[in-house]
Design an enzyme around this catalytic site. Structure first.
Site, PDB file in Angstrom:
ATOM      1  N   LYS A  38      39.854  51.187  35.171  1.00  0.00           N
ATOM      2  CA  LYS A  38      39.179  50.005  35.734  1.00  0.00           C
ATOM      3  C   LYS A  38      40.146  49.120  36.514  1.00  0.00           C
ATOM      4  O   LYS A  38      39.795  48.558  37.540  1.00  0.00           O
ATOM      5  CB  LYS A  38      38.516  49.203  34.611  1.00  0.00           C
ATOM      6  CG  LYS A  38      37.163  49.742  34.205  1.00  0.00           C
ATOM      7  CD  LYS A  38      36.429  48.790  33.281  1.00  0.00           C
ATOM      8  CE  LYS A  38      36.904  48.918  31.859  1.00  0.00           C
ATOM      9  NZ  LYS A  38      36.043  48.184  30.916  1.00  0.00           N
ATOM     10  N   ASP A  68      37.106  42.539  25.955  1.00  0.00           N
ATOM     11  CA  ASP A  68      35.804  42.913  25.396  1.00  0.00           C
ATOM     12  C   ASP A  68      35.775  42.908  23.868  1.00  0.00           C
ATOM     13  O   ASP A  68      34.856  43.445  23.269  1.00  0.00           O
ATOM     14  CB  ASP A  68      35.372  44.290  25.920  1.00  0.00           C
ATOM     15  CG  ASP A  68      36.309  45.413  25.492  1.00  0.00           C
ATOM     16  OD1 ASP A  68      37.329  45.098  24.839  1.00  0.00           O
ATOM     17  OD2 ASP A  68      36.034  46.575  25.811  1.00  0.00           O
ATOM     18  N   CYS A  92      31.306  47.481  26.017  1.00  0.00           N
ATOM     19  CA  CYS A  92      31.584  47.901  27.385  1.00  0.00           C
ATOM     20  C   CYS A  92      31.893  49.396  27.243  1.00  0.00           C
ATOM     21  O   CYS A  92      32.960  49.792  26.788  1.00  0.00           O
ATOM     22  CB  CYS A  92      32.776  47.127  27.926  1.00  0.00           C
ATOM     23  SG  CYS A  92      33.198  47.580  29.600  1.00  0.00           S
TER      24      CYS A  92
END
Length: 535
Positions: A3, A51, A107
């Site tokens: 990411k 997260d 996530c």
């Protein structure tokens, strides 16, 4: 792709002058070799989009230790919150005070699951994509003339996936597609899908991220929550393997109107005749470990192949004969409470096979059903709102506002138009020997000054007495007692005492020790300023 790499690339496209470095290290005590004192002291502040609560608490502690401002935000379905932490002005994020909850906001990690919740969400995503979204797209294509043009407007990557799925679902197997004409085709598809998901994809991942892979910082890539996976080999005598094949074949048959069966023996006979295509991992799929690698990859990477594939798909889908001979499909809406519909059979088998890939303990049907009901998806509008609200606070930090009334903490629920903005709380103060302190206060001590030897513990006690007028009676470091009125220890150098009591060397990257004293003047005070002992 990681990411951070994808985000960095997106940011550079927005602003080519942006100086940004992508990292792939987990933020925890295990990565302090990289995110050490020098790293944090080189920052103006931190913006966090973590997260999980544990990582938030850890990062908050690092920011307090190094007196750096922190922008924190999070989402839970349609709920969002933002928090701004300003040194000496506001309270920090603090320890986790939340009560255990039955909700698991996730996530979903495409390649790095480490909990059964992750594999269950992955299985749900597979179910939705294969048995609901693709059939719905086919039906839209058949009745909506503008479907292809509209899909192309969503970007090449998404268009390639959606239109590829539509074409393969409309074209029968003999013509290179995946539309079954008989039950045996459904079983064959299920067997090949098993091979793709639990063997080929894992082999490709390990080709990109070998077990011995290191990050750019020299830390093991497969560490912490990143579990190194292993591919599975299909075994018709393994109940979970067969459960997946039976459920997947039946669900595939349902979306095409092909009647299936639960007869394991007959399905096993069909499976014996299935020819599974060979697979070789592709070296063209690569992980970017450094900026240089990313730049090189970007320069040689072109979208010509994707564009050619898209043009080919457009031509195939434009064929009048394709629509005239096509039949509508039957999308499946997931229903976890009907035990006869193969839905939970598929979810449980797919999740547990994925869990086996990553050595995650499996979950039985009852547990899987219970967990699957808790999963809350990320919502783009919530994420956008949180990002925007964090940026408003960022402007204030950059402009150097010194009044707490300038800042705002926010909480909202988009689903019911509930929005709350409030002034951040001031840091809690505490007294030691009549002097007031907050969590932002600590005693900075240079353990080794230029041209001098390192302090002994006695030197440290004298220094604190001289500068802060407080008498140390005990000192703690991590989970050990360095000193509790033992006279002989006063003659030892602080670093030697740490090594002796922890029975371990101080890592070379560690530039500062956080020591927790208690004082004769207020020995039983719950809160005291820590000593930042610079090595």
């Amino acid at each position: 792709k990681p990411k951070s790499d994808v985000a960095a690339k997106a940011v550079r496209e927005m602003n080519p002058q942006m100086n940004i470095t992508a990292h792939q290290n987990r933020l925890d005590p295990g990565s302090e070799e990289v995110y050490d004192y020098n790293f944090f002291m080189g920052l103006d502040g931190v913006a966090a989009a973590l997260d999980n609560v544990e990582a938030r608490v850890y990062l908050d502690g690092r920011c307090v230790l190094h007196k750096k401002p922190l922008l924190e935000g999070g989402t839970l379905g349609s709920q969002g919150h933002t928090l701004v932490v300003v040194p000496h002005l506001t309270e920090s994020y603090g320890q986790d005070k939340s009560k255990p909850t039955n909700v698991f906001p996730l996530c979903t990690l495409k390649n790095f699951p480490h909990r059964i919740e992750h594999t269950l969400q992955w299985a749900r995503d597979q179910f939705e994509g294969l048995f609901k979204q693709t059939p719905e797209n086919v039906n839209l294509f058949l009745r909506d003339e503008g479907f292809v043009v509209r899909t192309l407007g969503h970007g090449d990557a998404e268009a390639l996936e959606v239109l590829g799925g539509v074409w393969s679902s409309l074209e029968d197997i003999k013509a290179g597609g995946q539309r079954p004409t008989k039950w045996e085709d459904c079983v064959s598809w299920a067997r090949c899908k098993w091979e793709t998901l639990f063997n080929n994809d894992i082999r490709q991942l390990l080709h990109c991220f070998p077990p011995e892979q290191k990050t750019a910082s020299g830390l093991p890539f497969w560490s912490g929550s990143k579990r190194c996976p292993h591919p599975l080999t299909f075994d018709p005598n393994n109940a979970v393997h067969m459960d997946f094949a039976v459920a997947a074949a039946n669900l595939y048959g349902q979306i095409f109107g092909v009647k299936g069966t639960r007869d394991y023996a007959s399905i096993r006979d069909i499976l014996e005749k299935v020819v599974v295509p060979p697979f070789t991992p592709k070296s063209s799929v690569n992980i970017h470990v450094t900026d240089e690698e990313m730049k090189e990859d970007k320069e040689k990477d072109s979208d010509d192949a994707d564009k050619a594939q898209l043009e080919d798909l457009k031509g195939k889908l434009a064929s009048p004969s394709l629509k005239s001979s096509a039949m509508q499909m039957y999308p499946i809406d997931f229903e976890k409470d009907d035990d006869s519909n193969f839905h939970m059979d598929y979810i449980v088998a797919a999740s547990n096979l994925r869990a086996e890939n990553y050595d995650i303990p499996a979950a039985d049907r009852h547990q899987s059903k219970r967990i699957a009901g808790r999963i809350i998806p990320a919502i783009a509008t919530t994420t956008a709102a949180v990002a925007g609200l964090m940026c408003l606070e960022l402007y204030k930090l950059v402009q150097g506002h010194k009044k707490i009334s300038s800042y705002r903490t926010s909480y909202f629920i988009l689903a019911v138009d509930h929005f709350v903005w409030s002034q951040p709380l001031q840091p809690q103060s505490f007294e030691v020997a009549g002097k007031k302190f907050t969590l932002w206060d600590n005693f900075l001590v240079e353990g080794r000054r230029a041209g001098q030897q390192e302090m002994t513990l006695g030197d440290l006690v004298d220094y604190v007495k001289e500068i802060y007028s407080l008498t140390i009676c005990s000192v703690f470091y991590e989970k050990v007692i360095l000193y509790n009125k033992q006279e002989e220890r006063l003659k030892k150098r602080v670093s030697d005492l740490v090594k002796m009591t922890t029975k371990a060397d101080i890592p070379p990257h560690k530039k500062m020790l956080e020591l927790f004293p208690s004082f004769v003047e207020d020995e039983y005070c719950d809160l005291v300023p820590s000593i930042m002992y610079m090595l």
